[in-house]
Design an enzyme around this catalytic site. Structure first.
Site, PDB file in Angstrom:
ATOM      1  N   SER A  45       0.919  -0.573  -0.077  1.00  0.00           N
ATOM      2  CA  SER A  45      -0.393   0.222   0.336  1.00  0.00           C
ATOM      3  C   SER A  45       1.031   1.722  -0.061  1.00  0.00           C
ATOM      4  O   SER A  45       1.366   1.232  -1.038  1.00  0.00           O
ATOM      5  CB  SER A  45      -1.117  -0.312   0.738  1.00  0.00           C
ATOM      6  OG  SER A  45      -1.974   0.547   1.045  1.00  0.00           O
ATOM      7  N   LEU A  46       0.451   2.165   0.903  1.00  0.00           N
ATOM      8  CA  LEU A  46       1.074   3.383   0.686  1.00  0.00           C
ATOM      9  C   LEU A  46       2.778   3.117   1.295  1.00  0.00           C
ATOM     10  O   LEU A  46       3.566   3.414   0.824  1.00  0.00           O
ATOM     11  CB  LEU A  46       1.022   4.602   1.901  1.00  0.00           C
ATOM     12  CG  LEU A  46       1.525   6.113   2.343  1.00  0.00           C
ATOM     13  CD1 LEU A  46       1.647   7.042   1.228  1.00  0.00           C
ATOM     14  CD2 LEU A  46       1.547   6.412   3.688  1.00  0.00           C
TER      15      LEU A  46
END
Length: 436
Positions: free
Chosen positions: A95-96
């Protein structure tokens, strides 16, 4: 998690795992476990980054990347002090964490750390390479685009492309994908760059951004037939030929109102009508608090009071030379999202083409295809797609059927029923994709 972290002094391959927004090291537990099952401690040394846990992920990709860079350098020194020697490096972002990992790689490259290492694997699971701003129409998407960057502090602005990173005049997403930046040069050193992207039900990181794709052929799954990687059916799609269109059948008559179905759903509707507004209020209140705390942490970091000497990491972003001016002017992201798909002519929406950003949009309009139209992305996103594709990624599309929260299921973020298909993804990665 502790039983999978670390390794022995005989291990020569360091694998760094970076979690995502609101995450913590435990989220990477299944990945670490799969690695350890496949490779013993005397072969692979595992480092699960921990300094960006929880609300610290609000602080932005830059600060997050600096923290991870510090962790990697400290771990390398620790291993050396114990008599070990790391010769190979792999980095995994979820993800991030995929963006944070790319930033850290750029810093390691600029600081010369990678000069003594053989860069093996960069892997991203459901990472927002193009940011997360929705290119779709409708009030839900507009609300998401308005609230998102205002409730996630600096990270929110960067994910929605509303920041101007340092003195570049560009969003951080664009800088990370600039071919002349330290971030792309560092990423280019890895022998294998791999991504895994959900094709459906990923509410955090939609397909187009995690797959680095200007189209989305998976908007209607009933119209396609998936081709799978042999041995990993029915989860992992063939990267070379992921799908074929289905032959359209006779259209069904629209169903009428079903009273029994409505009555059956009534308790859920009533519950959501009460719980959802309260949940939104609680979330926004917490977002205000966390944004304020994040701003305070960033100020402390910038002033050198957070334990990391900032000047060590404020290196030049460009490998060849610092640009004297930003090339072209990027349109405001909001204006680039006025329709779900780009029109096929420059006159379809009345936009001018007298700037580099507008020229990019005009070119994309001409290239769009009726059967697979181009999403209405922003100019910097189209540029990022081109640059990242030219660098080269091995792309695996993931179709998780058994759970609606595919963003968590893709890495088996917790031991939850319905996440089992994520083990198929992780097994493929450690057995068939990971270079040792």
């Amino acid at each position: 998690m502790a039983e999978y972290n670390g390794g022995t002094t005989e291990a020569d391959h360091l694998v760094v795992l970076v979690h995502g927004l609101w995450g913590n090291p435990e989220h990477m537990g299944s990945i670490a476990k799969k690695l350890r099952e496949q490779y013993p401690p005397d072969q692979v040394y595992i480092l699960v980054a921990k300094r960006n846990s929880g609300s610290f992920t609000y602080d932005g990709v830059e600060l997050g990347g600096e923290r991870v860079c510090v962790e990697i350098e400290e771990e390398l020194e620790l291993i050396k002090s114990r008599g070990g020697r790391i010769n190979k490096l792999s980095v995994v972002g979820y993800s991030l964490g995929g963006l944070v990992a790319r930033y850290a790689i750029g810093l390691l490259h600029a600081r010369g750390v990678l000069d003594d290492l053989e860069c093996m694997n960069f892997t991203a699971f459901a990472s927002p390479f193009l940011g997360v701003r929705s290119p779709l129409r409708g009030w839900r998407s507009q609300l998401f685009n308005v609230l998102g960057p205002r409730t996630l502090s600096i990270s929110g602005k960067q994910l929605f492309g509303l920041d101007k990173f340092r003195d570049t005049g560009k969003p951080l997403i664009a800088v990370l994908a600039d071919p002349k930046s330290i971030f792309m040069s560092g990423l280019a050193r890895f022998k294998r760059r791999t991504l895994y992207a959900n094709v459906t039900n990923d509410r955090s990181t939609p397909y187009f951004t995690s797959a680095i794709d200007k189209t989305d052929p998976f908007t209607d799954l009933s119209k396609i037939k998936a081709n799978y990687v042999r041995g990993y059916e029915p989860v992992l799609l063939d990267p070379e030929n992921p799908l074929v269109p289905m032959t359209p059948g006779p259209e069904k008559e629209p169903e009428g109102f079903d009273l029994r179905d409505f009555v059956g759903r009534l308790p859920t509707i009533l519950t959501l009508s009460v719980v959802l507004p309260l949940g939104i209020v609680a979330f926004l209140a917490n977002a205000v608090v966390q944004t304020a705390r994040s701003s305070k942490r960033v100020k402390m970091h910038e002033s050198g009071l957070a334990g990391i000497p900032v000047e060590r990491f404020r290196v030049n972003l460009w490998m060849n030379e610092i640009r004297q001016a930003v090339e072209g002017a990027y349109e405001d992201l909001g204006s680039a999202q006025r329709q779900e798909y780009l029109g096929q002519s420059a006159d379809s929406d009345g936009e001018e083409t007298d700037s580099s950003g507008e020229q990019i949009l005009a070119l994309e309009r001409k290239q769009t295809h009726p059967d697979q139209p181009t999403l209405a992305l922003a100019p910097y996103q189209f540029s990022a797609i081109q640059a990242l594709d030219e660098l080269g990624f091995r792309k695996y599309r993931v179709w998780i059927h058994d759970h609606g929260h595919t963003h968590a299921a893709i890495i088996v973020r917790s031991d939850k029923k319905g996440f089992e298909e994520g083990h198929v993804v992780l097994n493929h990665w450690v057995k068939d994709e990971f270079l040792i």
